[in-house]
Design a protein around this motif. Structure first.
Motif, PDB file in Angstrom:
ATOM      1  N   SER A 121      25.754  68.650  22.553  1.00 43.24           N
ATOM      2  CA  SER A 121      25.088  68.222  21.956  1.00 43.24           C
ATOM      3  C   SER A 121      23.449  67.555  23.278  1.00 43.24           C
ATOM      4  O   SER A 121      23.729  67.496  24.210  1.00 43.24           O
ATOM      5  CB  SER A 121      25.237  66.593  21.461  1.00 43.24           C
ATOM      6  OG  SER A 121      26.478  65.320  22.243  1.00 43.24           O
ATOM      7  N   PRO A 122      22.804  66.872  22.616  1.00 42.74           N
ATOM      8  CA  PRO A 122      21.900  66.472  24.175  1.00 42.74           C
ATOM      9  C   PRO A 122      22.174  65.385  24.842  1.00 42.74           C
ATOM     10  O   PRO A 122      22.717  65.772  25.791  1.00 42.74           O
ATOM     11  CB  PRO A 122      20.810  65.930  22.937  1.00 42.74           C
ATOM     12  CG  PRO A 122      20.490  66.510  21.433  1.00 42.74           C
ATOM     13  CD  PRO A 122      22.031  66.856  21.324  1.00 42.74           C
ATOM     14  N   ILE A 123      23.255  64.383  24.565  1.00 46.36           N
ATOM     15  CA  ILE A 123      23.968  64.036  25.319  1.00 46.36           C
ATOM     16  C   ILE A 123      24.874  64.531  26.008  1.00 46.36           C
ATOM     17  O   ILE A 123      25.041  63.668  27.343  1.00 46.36           O
ATOM     18  CB  ILE A 123      24.205  62.558  24.444  1.00 46.36           C
ATOM     19  CG1 ILE A 123      24.261  61.578  25.676  1.00 46.36           C
ATOM     20  CG2 ILE A 123      25.614  62.786  23.604  1.00 46.36           C
ATOM     21  CD1 ILE A 123      24.845  60.006  25.230  1.00 46.36           C
ATOM     22  N   GLY A 124      25.533  65.111  25.031  1.00 48.29           N
ATOM     23  CA  GLY A 124      27.070  65.666  25.747  1.00 48.29           C
ATOM     24  C   GLY A 124      26.666  67.027  26.924  1.00 48.29           C
ATOM     25  O   GLY A 124      26.604  67.227  28.152  1.00 48.29           O
ATOM     26  N   MET A 125      25.519  66.893  26.573  1.00 44.61           N
ATOM     27  CA  MET A 125      24.948  68.421  27.770  1.00 44.61           C
ATOM     28  C   MET A 125      24.056  67.617  29.423  1.00 44.61           C
ATOM     29  O   MET A 125      23.734  67.818  30.632  1.00 44.61           O
ATOM     30  CB  MET A 125      23.484  69.062  26.933  1.00 44.61           C
ATOM     31  CG  MET A 125      24.080  69.989  26.520  1.00 44.61           C
ATOM     32  SD  MET A 125      25.073  71.454  26.702  1.00 44.61           S
ATOM     33  CE  MET A 125      23.543  72.869  26.966  1.00 44.61           C
ATOM     34  N   ALA A 126      23.753  66.750  29.230  1.00 47.47           N
ATOM     35  CA  ALA A 126      23.126  65.994  30.261  1.00 47.47           C
ATOM     36  C   ALA A 126      24.490  64.915  30.757  1.00 47.47           C
ATOM     37  O   ALA A 126      24.017  64.801  31.882  1.00 47.47           O
ATOM     38  CB  ALA A 126      22.495  64.430  29.201  1.00 47.47           C
ATOM     39  N   LEU A 127      25.056  64.178  29.805  1.00 46.80           N
ATOM     40  CA  LEU A 127      26.331  63.638  30.528  1.00 46.80           C
ATOM     41  C   LEU A 127      27.314  64.870  31.477  1.00 46.80           C
ATOM     42  O   LEU A 127      27.993  64.162  32.465  1.00 46.80           O
ATOM     43  CB  LEU A 127      27.132  63.241  29.169  1.00 46.80           C
ATOM     44  CG  LEU A 127      26.874  61.631  29.036  1.00 46.80           C
ATOM     45  CD1 LEU A 127      27.613  61.448  27.704  1.00 46.80           C
ATOM     46  CD2 LEU A 127      26.653  60.609  30.545  1.00 46.80           C
ATOM     47  N   ILE A 128      27.668  66.075  31.165  1.00 47.33           N
ATOM     48  CA  ILE A 128      29.515  66.651  31.627  1.00 47.33           C
ATOM     49  C   ILE A 128      28.220  67.110  33.123  1.00 47.33           C
ATOM     50  O   ILE A 128      27.267  67.416  33.471  1.00 47.33           O
ATOM     51  CB  ILE A 128      28.858  68.541  31.238  1.00 47.33           C
ATOM     52  CG1 ILE A 128      30.285  69.157  31.201  1.00 47.33           C
ATOM     53  CG2 ILE A 128      27.954  68.756  31.082  1.00 47.33           C
ATOM     54  CD1 ILE A 128      31.201  67.992  31.146  1.00 47.33           C
ATOM     55  N   GLY A 129      29.264  66.654  33.887  1.00 49.97           N
ATOM     56  CA  GLY A 129      29.928  66.998  35.296  1.00 49.97           C
ATOM     57  C   GLY A 129      28.960  65.796  36.305  1.00 49.97           C
ATOM     58  O   GLY A 129      29.250  65.596  37.405  1.00 49.97           O
ATOM     59  N   ARG A 130      28.386  64.903  35.784  1.00 49.12           N
ATOM     60  CA  ARG A 130      27.176  63.864  36.300  1.00 49.12           C
ATOM     61  C   ARG A 130      28.513  62.977  36.709  1.00 49.12           C
ATOM     62  O   ARG A 130      29.397  62.406  36.207  1.00 49.12           O
ATOM     63  CB  ARG A 130      26.499  62.838  35.510  1.00 49.12           C
ATOM     64  CG  ARG A 130      25.606  63.768  34.634  1.00 49.12           C
ATOM     65  CD  ARG A 130      24.572  64.691  36.070  1.00 49.12           C
ATOM     66  NE  ARG A 130      23.795  65.550  35.154  1.00 49.12           N
ATOM     67  CZ  ARG A 130      22.675  65.731  35.478  1.00 49.12           C
ATOM     68  NH1 ARG A 130      21.949  65.832  37.061  1.00 49.12           N
ATOM     69  NH2 ARG A 130      21.608  66.788  35.271  1.00 49.12           N
ATOM     70  N   LYS A 131      27.765  62.046  37.793  1.00 48.61           N
ATOM     71  CA  LYS A 131      28.947  60.492  38.098  1.00 48.61           C
ATOM     72  C   LYS A 131      28.539  59.275  37.412  1.00 48.61           C
ATOM     73  O   LYS A 131      27.401  59.269  37.275  1.00 48.61           O
ATOM     74  CB  LYS A 131      28.478  61.243  40.095  1.00 48.61           C
ATOM     75  CG  LYS A 131      29.142  62.219  40.625  1.00 48.61           C
ATOM     76  CD  LYS A 131      28.580  62.032  42.171  1.00 48.61           C
ATOM     77  CE  LYS A 131      29.072  60.899  42.890  1.00 48.61           C
ATOM     78  NZ  LYS A 131      29.249  60.767  43.861  1.00 48.61           N
ATOM     79  N   THR A 132      29.418  58.616  38.233  1.00 47.46           N
ATOM     80  CA  THR A 132      29.045  56.781  37.633  1.00 47.46           C
ATOM     81  C   THR A 132      28.290  56.535  38.177  1.00 47.46           C
ATOM     82  O   THR A 132      27.504  57.126  39.098  1.00 47.46           O
ATOM     83  CB  THR A 132      30.694  56.418  37.390  1.00 47.46           C
ATOM     84  OG1 THR A 132      30.576  56.398  38.713  1.00 47.46           O
ATOM     85  CG2 THR A 132      31.861  56.685  36.851  1.00 47.46           C
TER      86      THR A 132
END
Length: 136
Positions: free
Chosen positions: A94-105
């Protein structure tokens, strides 16, 4: 590098297999498989026995808020076949899933939405969830 993605070795393998499956679909106009391969190839891949608790991984529970809005939301990032809106299980494709994966807090990231819209979100917290799966 600002907002660099950091992937667990297992997540990189799952995303690579998903990308291969998607690239085989000839009728897909905008192939998410290419985007997945780009994510994997430009990410820092952790050693097999290493884990970062401050990075979004598959089967992470992520709390986030749209930038400049005090509206906390929570989702769990899963493989596509496990997505379930009622449980807030969101596909990595999903768009949010693609944006979130691997990102830091605490990073603020852009999420590409339909109709060429963009939304900025801030990752508040990441927690591991005990869901384990493999791409079929």
């Amino acid at each position: 590098m600002k907002n660099q993605r950091i992937l667990k070795q297992n997540d990189a393998a799952i995303l690579s297999r998903l990308a291969e499956q998607l690239l085989r679909l000839a009728d897909v106009e905008l192939n998410v498989g290419e985007e997945l391969l780009d994510i994997v190839s430009t990410s820092k891949i952790l050693a097999a026995d290493t884990e970062r608790k401050d990075c979004v991984a598959l089967y992470s529970s992520v709390s986030y808020t749209p930038a400049n809005v005090d509206d906390k939301r929570i989702l769990t990032l899963v493989c596509p076949h496990e997505a379930n809106p009622e449980l807030a299980y969101v596909s990595v494709l999903s768009p949010i899933g693609m944006a979130l994966i691997g990102r830091k807090t605490l990073h603020i990231i852009d999420v590409a939405l339909p109709a060429n819209r963009m939304e900025k979100i801030k990752i508040l917290e990441v927690a591991n969830v005990n869901l384990i799966s493999e791409v079929e």
